[in-house]
Write a protein that holds these residues in place. Sequence first.
Motif, mmCIF file in Angstrom:
data_model
loop_
_atom_site.group_PDB
_atom_site.id
_atom_site.type_symbol
_atom_site.label_atom_id
_atom_site.label_comp_id
_atom_site.label_asym_id
_atom_site.label_seq_id
_atom_site.Cartn_x
_atom_site.Cartn_y
_atom_site.Cartn_z
ATOM 1 N N ASN A 68 15.828 24.396 -28.650
ATOM 2 C CA ASN A 68 15.841 23.128 -28.003
ATOM 3 C C ASN A 68 15.712 23.627 -26.256
ATOM 4 O O ASN A 68 16.564 22.619 -25.725
ATOM 5 C CB ASN A 68 16.945 22.232 -28.209
ATOM 6 C CG ASN A 68 16.782 22.019 -29.751
ATOM 7 O OD1 ASN A 68 15.769 21.711 -30.226
ATOM 8 N ND2 ASN A 68 18.126 21.848 -30.136
ATOM 9 N N LEU A 69 15.012 24.568 -26.014
ATOM 10 C CA LEU A 69 14.871 24.588 -24.398
ATOM 11 C C LEU A 69 13.716 23.921 -24.155
ATOM 12 O O LEU A 69 12.392 24.243 -24.773
ATOM 13 C CB LEU A 69 14.776 26.218 -24.360
ATOM 14 C CG LEU A 69 14.656 26.644 -22.808
ATOM 15 C CD1 LEU A 69 15.450 28.096 -22.462
ATOM 16 C CD2 LEU A 69 13.276 26.727 -22.480
ATOM 17 N N LYS A 70 13.725 23.358 -23.080
ATOM 18 C CA LYS A 70 12.426 22.551 -22.562
ATOM 19 C C LYS A 70 11.903 23.783 -21.324
ATOM 20 O O LYS A 70 12.514 23.841 -20.643
ATOM 21 C CB LYS A 70 12.790 21.328 -21.610
ATOM 22 C CG LYS A 70 11.680 20.568 -21.166
ATOM 23 C CD LYS A 70 11.846 19.295 -20.250
ATOM 24 C CE LYS A 70 11.086 18.596 -19.798
ATOM 25 N NZ LYS A 70 11.362 17.705 -18.999
ATOM 26 N N ILE A 71 10.489 23.970 -21.577
ATOM 27 C CA ILE A 71 9.874 24.919 -20.796
ATOM 28 C C ILE A 71 9.345 23.991 -19.721
ATOM 29 O O ILE A 71 8.392 23.058 -19.703
ATOM 30 C CB ILE A 71 8.839 25.305 -21.529
ATOM 31 C CG1 ILE A 71 9.305 26.551 -22.586
ATOM 32 C CG2 ILE A 71 8.043 26.340 -20.580
ATOM 33 C CD1 ILE A 71 8.038 27.068 -23.547
ATOM 34 N N LEU A 72 9.727 24.454 -18.393
ATOM 35 C CA LEU A 72 9.132 23.735 -17.280
ATOM 36 C C LEU A 72 7.997 24.226 -16.652
ATOM 37 O O LEU A 72 7.209 23.547 -16.066
ATOM 38 C CB LEU A 72 10.238 23.700 -16.237
ATOM 39 C CG LEU A 72 11.632 22.992 -16.248
ATOM 40 C CD1 LEU A 72 12.649 23.253 -15.229
ATOM 41 C CD2 LEU A 72 11.539 21.673 -16.594
ATOM 42 N N GLY A 73 7.631 25.421 -17.044
ATOM 43 C CA GLY A 73 6.483 26.232 -16.467
ATOM 44 C C GLY A 73 6.464 27.692 -16.599
ATOM 45 O O GLY A 73 7.449 28.145 -17.076
ATOM 46 N N PHE A 74 5.266 28.113 -16.184
ATOM 47 C CA PHE A 74 4.987 29.632 -16.226
ATOM 48 C C PHE A 74 4.319 30.121 -15.067
ATOM 49 O O PHE A 74 3.463 29.531 -14.329
ATOM 50 C CB PHE A 74 4.217 30.104 -17.486
ATOM 51 C CG PHE A 74 4.915 29.859 -18.843
ATOM 52 C CD1 PHE A 74 5.673 31.003 -19.436
ATOM 53 C CD2 PHE A 74 4.820 28.848 -19.457
ATOM 54 C CE1 PHE A 74 6.194 30.507 -20.538
ATOM 55 C CE2 PHE A 74 5.154 28.564 -20.684
ATOM 56 C CZ PHE A 74 6.021 29.534 -21.331
ATOM 57 N N ASP A 75 4.744 31.321 -14.658
ATOM 58 C CA ASP A 75 3.920 32.101 -13.712
ATOM 59 C C ASP A 75 4.272 33.417 -13.921
ATOM 60 O O ASP A 75 5.200 33.941 -14.347
ATOM 61 C CB ASP A 75 4.141 31.650 -12.125
ATOM 62 C CG ASP A 75 5.267 32.027 -11.773
ATOM 63 O OD1 ASP A 75 6.213 32.724 -12.217
ATOM 64 O OD2 ASP A 75 5.700 31.611 -10.336
ATOM 65 N N GLU A 76 3.078 34.384 -13.214
ATOM 66 C CA GLU A 76 3.462 35.903 -13.502
ATOM 67 C C GLU A 76 4.150 35.982 -12.033
ATOM 68 O O GLU A 76 4.174 35.796 -11.018
ATOM 69 C CB GLU A 76 2.126 36.583 -13.428
ATOM 70 C CG GLU A 76 1.441 36.375 -14.745
ATOM 71 C CD GLU A 76 0.496 37.823 -14.626
ATOM 72 O OE1 GLU A 76 0.286 38.533 -14.036
ATOM 73 O OE2 GLU A 76 -0.231 37.756 -15.935
ATOM 74 N N MET A 77 5.139 37.250 -12.315
ATOM 75 C CA MET A 77 5.772 37.892 -11.205
ATOM 76 C C MET A 77 5.012 38.504 -10.274
ATOM 77 O O MET A 77 4.031 39.163 -10.731
ATOM 78 C CB MET A 77 6.907 38.966 -11.723
ATOM 79 C CG MET A 77 8.064 38.174 -12.644
ATOM 80 S SD MET A 77 9.089 39.525 -13.302
ATOM 81 C CE MET A 77 9.751 40.197 -11.891
ATOM 82 N N PRO A 78 4.816 38.442 -9.108
ATOM 83 C CA PRO A 78 3.990 38.966 -8.280
ATOM 84 C C PRO A 78 4.131 40.516 -8.317
ATOM 85 O O PRO A 78 5.426 41.011 -8.462
ATOM 86 C CB PRO A 78 4.212 38.422 -6.860
ATOM 87 C CG PRO A 78 5.748 38.031 -6.938
ATOM 88 C CD PRO A 78 6.003 37.533 -8.399
ATOM 89 N N GLN A 79 3.078 41.350 -8.274
ATOM 90 C CA GLN A 79 3.166 42.935 -8.222
ATOM 91 C C GLN A 79 3.406 43.296 -6.715
ATOM 92 O O GLN A 79 2.785 42.867 -5.688
ATOM 93 C CB GLN A 79 1.703 43.162 -8.476
ATOM 94 C CG GLN A 79 1.397 43.192 -10.069
ATOM 95 C CD GLN A 79 2.153 44.096 -11.058
ATOM 96 O OE1 GLN A 79 2.779 45.227 -10.378
ATOM 97 N NE2 GLN A 79 2.185 43.968 -12.093
#
Length: 202
Positions: A68-79
């Motif tokens: 029951n975790l709401k996902i707020l968003g995604f991004d890739e960790m910067p290299q």
Amino acid sequence: MVQIKIKAVKGSYHVFAVYDDADLFFDELAQRLKQCCIRTARFEAFFHIENLTQKDLVRLFKLCEQINLKILGFDEMPQPSIGIHEGNLRYAREYEFTEPLILFGNIEKSVSVCAKANLYVLGHVQGVLDFLYADCVLYASSLCANVRIHDTSFQNLTIFSPCKVYYEKRELKIEMVKGEKSWEKQLQLPLVKAALEKAVSH
């Protein structure tokens, strides 16, 4: 290798992760997120995950649904940017590196190195190497050096073939690299090529 950091920010969580074993990653992530769920009524998170595949993304959605975790968003960790140094490190000097470095040369016995990121050495490593953080990794063609990562004690390591030295469960771990193709993979050849192309273009 699995690295997971979870930070509470303004009532929600930010999950930072790097991994090369999906099963281990999801096992550890599930345990860590369940602990967070116990501590808070409002359970939502933003994910920063390096090289997340589509298959693992679906798996992550299923895990979040289960707990029951709401996902707020995604991004890739910067290299991080990666430096290149040609030539040996020598003359009883102390060197400090804050970013990943590819070294085309040797590290001599009289040298002391303090590093805050990965070190890729296409040469023989001697001297004293102190890596400050748990996610730092040393790749070397061979080594006979005194090495410490994070909170381990210094250890004298002698290895006459390509190897990877890393931190796991408060200990130094050594992984031998066999074969040219495998060695290139461990050195993250695409990253090396990108750095070289960038250096040539400037």
